[in-house]
Enzyme design. Sequence first.
Site, PDB file in Angstrom:
ATOM      1  N   GLU A 187      -4.632   4.508 -10.046  1.00  0.00           N
ATOM      2  CA  GLU A 187      -3.203   4.860 -10.026  1.00  0.00           C
ATOM      3  C   GLU A 187      -2.363   3.723 -10.606  1.00  0.00           C
ATOM      4  OE1 GLU A 187      -1.755   5.587  -6.091  1.00  0.00           O
ATOM      5  OE2 GLU A 187       0.245   6.149  -6.785  1.00  0.00           O
ATOM      6  N   LYS A 219      -2.726   3.005  13.752  1.00  0.00           N
ATOM      7  CA  LYS A 219      -3.659   4.024  13.255  1.00  0.00           C
ATOM      8  C   LYS A 219      -3.692   5.229  14.188  1.00  0.00           C
ATOM      9  CE  LYS A 219      -5.293   2.067   9.497  1.00  0.00           C
ATOM     10  NZ  LYS A 219      -5.086   2.695   8.177  1.00  0.00           N
ATOM     11  N   CYS A 251      -2.145   1.110   2.655  1.00  0.00           N
ATOM     12  CA  CYS A 251      -3.187   1.138   3.688  1.00  0.00           C
ATOM     13  C   CYS A 251      -2.643   0.949   5.090  1.00  0.00           C
ATOM     14  CB  CYS A 251      -4.212   0.034   3.453  1.00  0.00           C
ATOM     15  SG  CYS A 251      -4.907   0.088   1.827  1.00  0.00           S
ATOM     16  N   GLU A 289      -6.509   3.981  -5.783  1.00  0.00           N
ATOM     17  CA  GLU A 289      -5.277   3.194  -5.862  1.00  0.00           C
ATOM     18  C   GLU A 289      -5.283   2.328  -7.118  1.00  0.00           C
ATOM     19  OE1 GLU A 289      -4.244   1.757  -2.013  1.00  0.00           O
ATOM     20  OE2 GLU A 289      -2.764   0.340  -2.777  1.00  0.00           O
ATOM     21  N   SER A 337       1.934   3.498  -3.381  1.00  0.00           N
ATOM     22  CA  SER A 337       0.783   4.250  -3.879  1.00  0.00           C
ATOM     23  C   SER A 337       0.613   5.524  -3.071  1.00  0.00           C
ATOM     24  CB  SER A 337      -0.477   3.394  -3.744  1.00  0.00           C
ATOM     25  OG  SER A 337      -1.621   4.214  -3.814  1.00  0.00           O
ATOM     26  N   CYS A 393      -5.192  -7.234   8.978  1.00  0.00           N
ATOM     27  CA  CYS A 393      -5.764  -6.411  10.057  1.00  0.00           C
ATOM     28  C   CYS A 393      -6.573  -7.217  11.059  1.00  0.00           C
ATOM     29  CB  CYS A 393      -6.640  -5.322   9.472  1.00  0.00           C
ATOM     30  SG  CYS A 393      -5.831  -4.398   8.169  1.00  0.00           S
ATOM     31  N   GLU A 440       0.693  15.865   8.338  1.00  0.00           N
ATOM     32  CA  GLU A 440       0.215  16.165   6.983  1.00  0.00           C
ATOM     33  C   GLU A 440      -1.232  15.728   6.761  1.00  0.00           C
ATOM     34  OE1 GLU A 440       2.273  13.821   7.806  1.00  0.00           O
ATOM     35  OE2 GLU A 440       2.232  12.079   6.489  1.00  0.00           O
ATOM     36  N   GLU A 447      -1.032   7.218  12.870  1.00  0.00           N
ATOM     37  CA  GLU A 447      -1.338   7.748  11.540  1.00  0.00           C
ATOM     38  C   GLU A 447      -2.217   8.986  11.625  1.00  0.00           C
ATOM     39  OE1 GLU A 447      -4.049   5.537   9.002  1.00  0.00           O
ATOM     40  OE2 GLU A 447      -2.686   5.766   7.314  1.00  0.00           O
TER      41      GLU A 447
END
Lengths: 119, 222, 374
Positions: C135, C212, C153, C132, C173, C363, C220, C215
Amino acid sequence: MNTFQEKTNLTRRQFLRGSGVLAATAILGGILAKFGFNVQARSQEYIAQRANGLYSLDERMTLRKSHENPEILQIYKEFLSPGGVTPLSEKAHHLLHTKYGDEIPELIAELKQHSHQAA
Amino acid sequence: MSQVKGKVLKHAGQTRLMHWIHLICFVILGITGLGFYFKIITIDYIFGGIGNASVVHRWLGVVFTVGPLLYILTNFGRFSRFIDTISTFTKDDFKWLKTMGGYIPGLKGEVPPQDKYNAGQKLLGWLVIICCFLFFVTGFPMWLWRHAMPPQLLGLCYDIHFWDAVIAILAVAGHFFLAAIHPKSRVEFASMMTNGYVEAAVSAHHNEKWFATLQNDSELKA
Amino acid sequence: MRAVEIIEITDNCKSCDHCSSICPTGAITGKLGQKHDINHQKCINCGQCLINCPFNAIQDLNQINKVKQALDDSQKYVVVQTAPAVRVALGEEFGLAPGTSVKGKMFAALRKLGFDQVYDTEFTADLTIMEEGTELIERILRQKGPLPQFTSCCPAWIKYAEDRYPKILPYISSAKSPQQMFGAVAKTYAAQKLNVKPADMYSVSVMPCTAKKYECDRPEMIASGYQDVDVVITTRELAQMIKTAGIDFLNLAEEEADRLIGSSTGAATIFGATGGVMEAALRTAYELLSGETLGKVDFHTVRGLKPVREATVNIPIKELGQTVPVNVGIVTGLKHVDSVIVDVLAGRSKYHFIEVMNCPGGCVNGGGQPIRHD
């Protein structure tokens, strides 16, 4: 026949007790409100405590910057960008990057094709 | 029994009005509240579904609060005398409590003379004041500050509100039994519910001390 | 996006309506007095309603059985990763004060539970910074994408952006979250090194987060050729597993994570707090861009609990031969992100890099963390 009416006078003692109860109620209400605000203030403390836990773990680490992690350097050199440390390499793109929203179906097709080739 | 003839005004018009308002609110609030807590859907349907029952509960809560508050402000004298009476506990009151006023079959003994309210009624008075106060200080935050309060406080409000209701409902049930059903005391029922008067003889018997002061007053006037 | 039922309001709902004020997306329906329900199309699975429910009437999808099945299956090689925020909160389930680190005991307990390899999400947090951060540098120096760059994230934030602001997606990102990077790396690199067939590898993730769970199930997330992360459990579920297994958690000897994809730096540890990803990125970006070594690695300006914070860091960029002020923004609590996004889309934003975390405080206060009502 007698009819006894109610009293109308108000003695000093009666007045004091009457207003005293009202005042006490108001004060009690105030105390409870203060209690409420205290609980309110303390209710979020645990978040800062947990965060501080992380910051003190950070301070105790010998390595504190991601690019100094030897295993990170190793995975780049041996796997993601053989021979050097080059983020955003082709393999890194394939494994470590993703797409969002409308581009996802395309990405899924791409990934499925890739695993076919690998197999 | 005393030989006095006549009538005594025990509860003034505004007092009776306040009592009626409080009574009606209390019953409906209690029914809807129990309906919420125990999820009794039938009760909610009576009030037009659970959402409407909640609206009814909340706005009656406002009446339940504002009613007595207005009464206190406009009848401060009556309120003060009431507080003075129920906050005075003498030896007679403690003796009354020992024999429970003779209402409980097993307890025997001489019942001492009482004020306008007997010791039991005095305690009920305090209980009602405390319960109502707790209803107000938990109920309104549950409604108005539900978004701002931390969850633990909101949960506490719900718990207090419920147990407060349990205590209040039991106390009021006892109050209703003694005031409307029990043969010794139901003679006073009409005084609060209708015209405010009790027989002087009854008053002289049940509230000897208070009646004595009234008699005293009227003799002085005469 | 797909509607997956991760968060559910049970019949214990007392209709107090507190949750609807917590929910950042307005996914909770029901008036005061009515049982509330969740619109799973709108829900971003963050679980803030769950940890804030006064009556514990909200549940998340329990995955303990899946983990137990995998552990009992001798065919499966079960690896586990644990997020940074877990180690400073797990102890609370065993009576310790918030913020007490039980990192070593946690690794020991995971071994006792029977995981074949005990790794650390912090490793891939470092990896995230490499990807990241690079990037970001590419975007700033070589215009390889629009600025500002948003962090990626937080899975709740990603779903929020996909649902509400499709136009902002190019700004986010493309780096996966540490959890998903770990999944992809475990079933390829680690499987190779450990001589395990990726098909036999079962990847478990312990997260402070309920989003999560959503996720890891995204279609994908199959870069390894398999589902990268098989199952996610929360801090609470891990504590429950430790308790049911009868492990005397507080008296465990401290252990370390397994090597290979298990070592980490302090930069990865602070990912669990709001501003942490930003600070970690700054540490690396500063050194990579300037070629100098940072004397003091703490960036106190990005820390704190304020919902929106900003800072400017002057970085002497070697390649350009000049010092460039890099503006960074931090948002914690999605309710505060809308105005930031509107500014970006209108071209008014002065930032280069924006960290977004759904949960207030980051978090550490995630929807999968121990519930504190004290």
